[in-house]
Design an enzyme around this catalytic site. Structure first.
Site, mmCIF file in Angstrom:
data_model
loop_
_atom_site.group_PDB
_atom_site.id
_atom_site.type_symbol
_atom_site.label_atom_id
_atom_site.label_comp_id
_atom_site.label_asym_id
_atom_site.label_seq_id
_atom_site.Cartn_x
_atom_site.Cartn_y
_atom_site.Cartn_z
ATOM 1 N N ASP A 61 2.181 -14.249 -19.051
ATOM 2 C CA ASP A 61 1.505 -14.588 -20.479
ATOM 3 C C ASP A 61 -0.033 -14.184 -19.987
ATOM 4 O O ASP A 61 -0.436 -14.237 -19.493
ATOM 5 C CB ASP A 61 1.406 -15.949 -20.494
ATOM 6 C CG ASP A 61 2.837 -16.655 -20.888
ATOM 7 O OD1 ASP A 61 3.564 -15.562 -20.676
ATOM 8 O OD2 ASP A 61 3.135 -17.719 -20.822
ATOM 9 N N GLN A 77 -1.202 -15.505 -16.905
ATOM 10 C CA GLN A 77 -0.938 -15.920 -15.426
ATOM 11 C C GLN A 77 -0.494 -15.071 -14.563
ATOM 12 O O GLN A 77 -0.015 -14.073 -14.462
ATOM 13 C CB GLN A 77 1.149 -16.490 -16.498
ATOM 14 C CG GLN A 77 0.244 -17.533 -17.246
ATOM 15 C CD GLN A 77 -0.044 -18.931 -16.861
ATOM 16 O OE1 GLN A 77 0.678 -19.450 -16.342
ATOM 17 N NE2 GLN A 77 -0.853 -19.234 -16.785
ATOM 18 N N TRP A 85 7.437 -15.007 -10.127
ATOM 19 C CA TRP A 85 7.073 -15.890 -10.891
ATOM 20 C C TRP A 85 7.032 -17.266 -9.241
ATOM 21 O O TRP A 85 7.337 -17.060 -8.560
ATOM 22 C CB TRP A 85 7.390 -16.022 -12.142
ATOM 23 C CG TRP A 85 7.607 -17.067 -12.919
ATOM 24 C CD1 TRP A 85 6.352 -17.049 -13.656
ATOM 25 C CD2 TRP A 85 6.866 -18.860 -11.962
ATOM 26 N NE1 TRP A 85 5.933 -18.344 -14.413
ATOM 27 C CE2 TRP A 85 6.236 -19.508 -13.268
ATOM 28 C CE3 TRP A 85 8.251 -19.505 -11.601
ATOM 29 C CZ2 TRP A 85 6.134 -21.337 -13.454
ATOM 30 C CZ3 TRP A 85 7.867 -21.091 -11.887
ATOM 31 C CH2 TRP A 85 6.753 -21.826 -13.088
ATOM 32 N N SER A 117 -0.382 -21.241 -19.178
ATOM 33 C CA SER A 117 -0.730 -21.072 -20.451
ATOM 34 C C SER A 117 -2.199 -21.766 -20.760
ATOM 35 O O SER A 117 -1.921 -22.517 -21.150
ATOM 36 C CB SER A 117 -0.180 -20.188 -20.797
ATOM 37 O OG SER A 117 1.088 -19.160 -20.313
ATOM 38 N N TRP A 316 11.855 -12.249 -19.835
ATOM 39 C CA TRP A 316 12.240 -13.259 -19.179
ATOM 40 C C TRP A 316 13.475 -12.949 -18.947
ATOM 41 O O TRP A 316 14.597 -12.719 -19.714
ATOM 42 C CB TRP A 316 12.061 -14.801 -19.321
ATOM 43 C CG TRP A 316 10.847 -15.200 -19.929
ATOM 44 C CD1 TRP A 316 10.441 -15.643 -20.700
ATOM 45 C CD2 TRP A 316 10.029 -15.241 -18.630
ATOM 46 N NE1 TRP A 316 8.563 -16.250 -20.683
ATOM 47 C CE2 TRP A 316 8.363 -15.973 -19.084
ATOM 48 C CE3 TRP A 316 10.032 -15.008 -17.053
ATOM 49 C CZ2 TRP A 316 7.723 -16.424 -18.488
ATOM 50 C CZ3 TRP A 316 9.263 -15.289 -16.473
ATOM 51 C CH2 TRP A 316 7.506 -16.501 -16.803
#
Length: 486
Positions: A61, A77, A85, A117, A316
């Site tokens: 993000d 991010q 991630w 975020s 995602w």
């Protein structure tokens, strides 16, 4: 299952600690040294040249998009230690013009909390970040989310507020309480935060404060009736041409014909808002804002009277082919928003014109193949009473993408190796198409920006573009210069 595995992974990250670089000396200095050394291992084949990308590791993000001391600031991010991630940091880039970007030191590092975020505002001479601190706990649901502050007097070095968190829980106690977006109106600061109901319906909460520290809950600004997903992420709320827009990324929408084909969506509701009663009255139902394969988690900022949007150029629960190269994730190009009737138009910011470096082709285009290295912009026009079809592919194979206009259905489609995204296009004025290609991406803007597609695509080698239409098109094509760090 996906959620449970994610929570267990997070718990494992924090149980075993961070990678070695954060265990010696100053954590920020060690991290920057790690990033600098790691860059040499990155495979450049898919590295974008005029989109913001992470120096190494993972990006998702956009965060803290703002203007401060003569520079645009974009945070994001960031997990530097792997191309998947992980415990979230805030990466940081700056620009004088929204196209030429400079990498800055990592702005926020996780401590007890992961730095999820959030947004940025300027309070007198201070830049203030407000972000979600996610803490991992060892009982179900295995996490808790609260809102944190960090301050800077130079826009580069940030200190976390010693009184964090400043917002400790959602009104209903939901652990899903994240992605604060702050703005100022009159004497008050306002913030919208994404959350959900007890029965798994997405909602957006509204608070206000005089000092960014003590916050009062005002109302539920918007909420799913049951068909609009189980969580509303990355909310944004702003006025555009006299109307109010609630922009967010709902998770869990069921596909409906051509709509909602991605794993999660991003779109907006247009309505009216009263700062006395805090009531947002929807006037136009939810609409997707981008129709491509890879677009999520938008954030906007206003400067010089223009509302500018940026989004994560990703999605995602889909493959990210660049992750084997030591990095993953990108941002879209920046778009200016305009309200026309009951919809939002998106156009590339005007500064994108400064990237044009060389005219590759100009004139009528029948079946010639246009060749590009890694970057290009193609502006073309055709007769909308007839089919328009363009093939974009790698010179040595890889992904193939077909862009098509079908006058029988009135739809524009983008077909990436069999994955089709399509939508009806009703031109307001201009009938031209503007296509941006980069090393592993394409963005298509139709007409005045009524229809936009953002799609990642991965060629082998450079690009070639072929007109498959049964008509001759009028074309201007350019090579675009690099505007982000190599």
């Amino acid at each position: 299952m996906y959620k449970i595995l994610s929570y267990l992974l997070l718990f494992a990250f924090f149980s075993i600690g961070y990678p070695e670089p954060l265990k010696r000396g100053d954590p920020k200095q060690e991290l920057e040294e790690y990033i600098e050394n790691k860059k040499a291992e990155i495979n450049p084949r898919y590295r974008l040249q005029y989109h913001v990308i992470p120096p190494v590791g993972w990006m998702n993000d956009p965060n803290g998009f703002s203007y401060y001391k003569g520079q645009y600031h974009l945070f994001y991010q960031f997990y530097p230690y792997d191309s998947v991630w992980g415990p979230m940091h805030w990466g940081h880039v700056t620009s004088p013009n929204l196209v030429d970007w400079t990498q800055q030191p990592t702005a926020l590092l996780p401590e007890e909390e992961m730095c999820f975020s959030g947004s940025a505002v300027v309070d007198e001479d201070t830049m203030v970040l407000i972000y979600t601190g996610r803490l991992i706990i060892n009982v179900e649901p295995f996490y808790n989310e609260t809102q944190y502050l960090a301050f800077s007097d130079d826009g580069i070095n940030f200190e976390k507020y010693e009184g964090n968190p400043v917002l400790t829980r959602a009104p209903n106690g939901s652990p899903d309480f994240r992605d604060p977006k702050v703005w100022k109106h009159g004497d008050y600061w306002y913030v919208v935060i994404g959350s959900k109901t007890e029965d798994e319906r997405g909602r957006v909460l509204l608070y206000r404060s005089l000092d960014l520290i003590s916050w009062d809950f005002l109302t539920v600004l918007g909420e799913s009736s049951g068909t609009m997903g189980y969580m509303w992420e990355c909310p944004d709320f702003f006025e555009l041409n006299g109307r109010y827009v609630l922009l967010m990324s709902p998770q869990g929408l069921e596909p409906q014909g051509d709509r909602y084909k991605n794993t999660h969506q991003t779109g907006y509701i247009i309505g009216n808002f009263n700062y006395e009663t805090f009531e947002f009255v929807p006037e136009v139902d939810f609409q997707e804002i981008d129709f491509g394969h890879d677009f999520y988690a938008t954030q906007t900022s206003e400067h010089n009277g223009k509302r500018i949007l940026i989004a994560w150029f990703g999605m995602w629960e889909v493959p990210h082919p660049e992750d084997v190269d030591g990095w993953a994730g990108a941002m879209t190009i920046f778009r200016e928003l305009e309200m026309v009737g009951d919809r939002i138009l998106m156009k590339p910011v005007e500064q994108m014109l400064t990237l044009r470096e060389e005219n590759v082709f100009s004139g009528t285009w029948s079946n010639e193949v246009l060749e590009f290295q890694k970057t290009g912009e193609i502006v073309f026009n055709g007769d909308l009473d007839n089919v328009i079809e363009i093939l974009i592919e790698g010179k040595e194979g890889g992904d193939q993408v077909w862009i098509k206009w079908d006058p029988q259905t009135g739809k524009v489609s983008v077909n990436r190796s069999g994955e089709v995204r399509q939508v009806e296009w009703l031109p307001i004025d201009s009938r031209s198409w503007r296509l941006f290609i980069d090393s592993s991406s394409l963005e298509l803007f139709c007409g005045e920006g009524e229809v936009v597609f953002s799609t990642r695509a991965y060629p082998n080698g450079d690009w070639k573009v072929t007109n498959l239409s049964p008509q001759i098109l009028s074309v201007e094509a350019y090579k675009l210069r690099r505007s982000v760090p190599e």
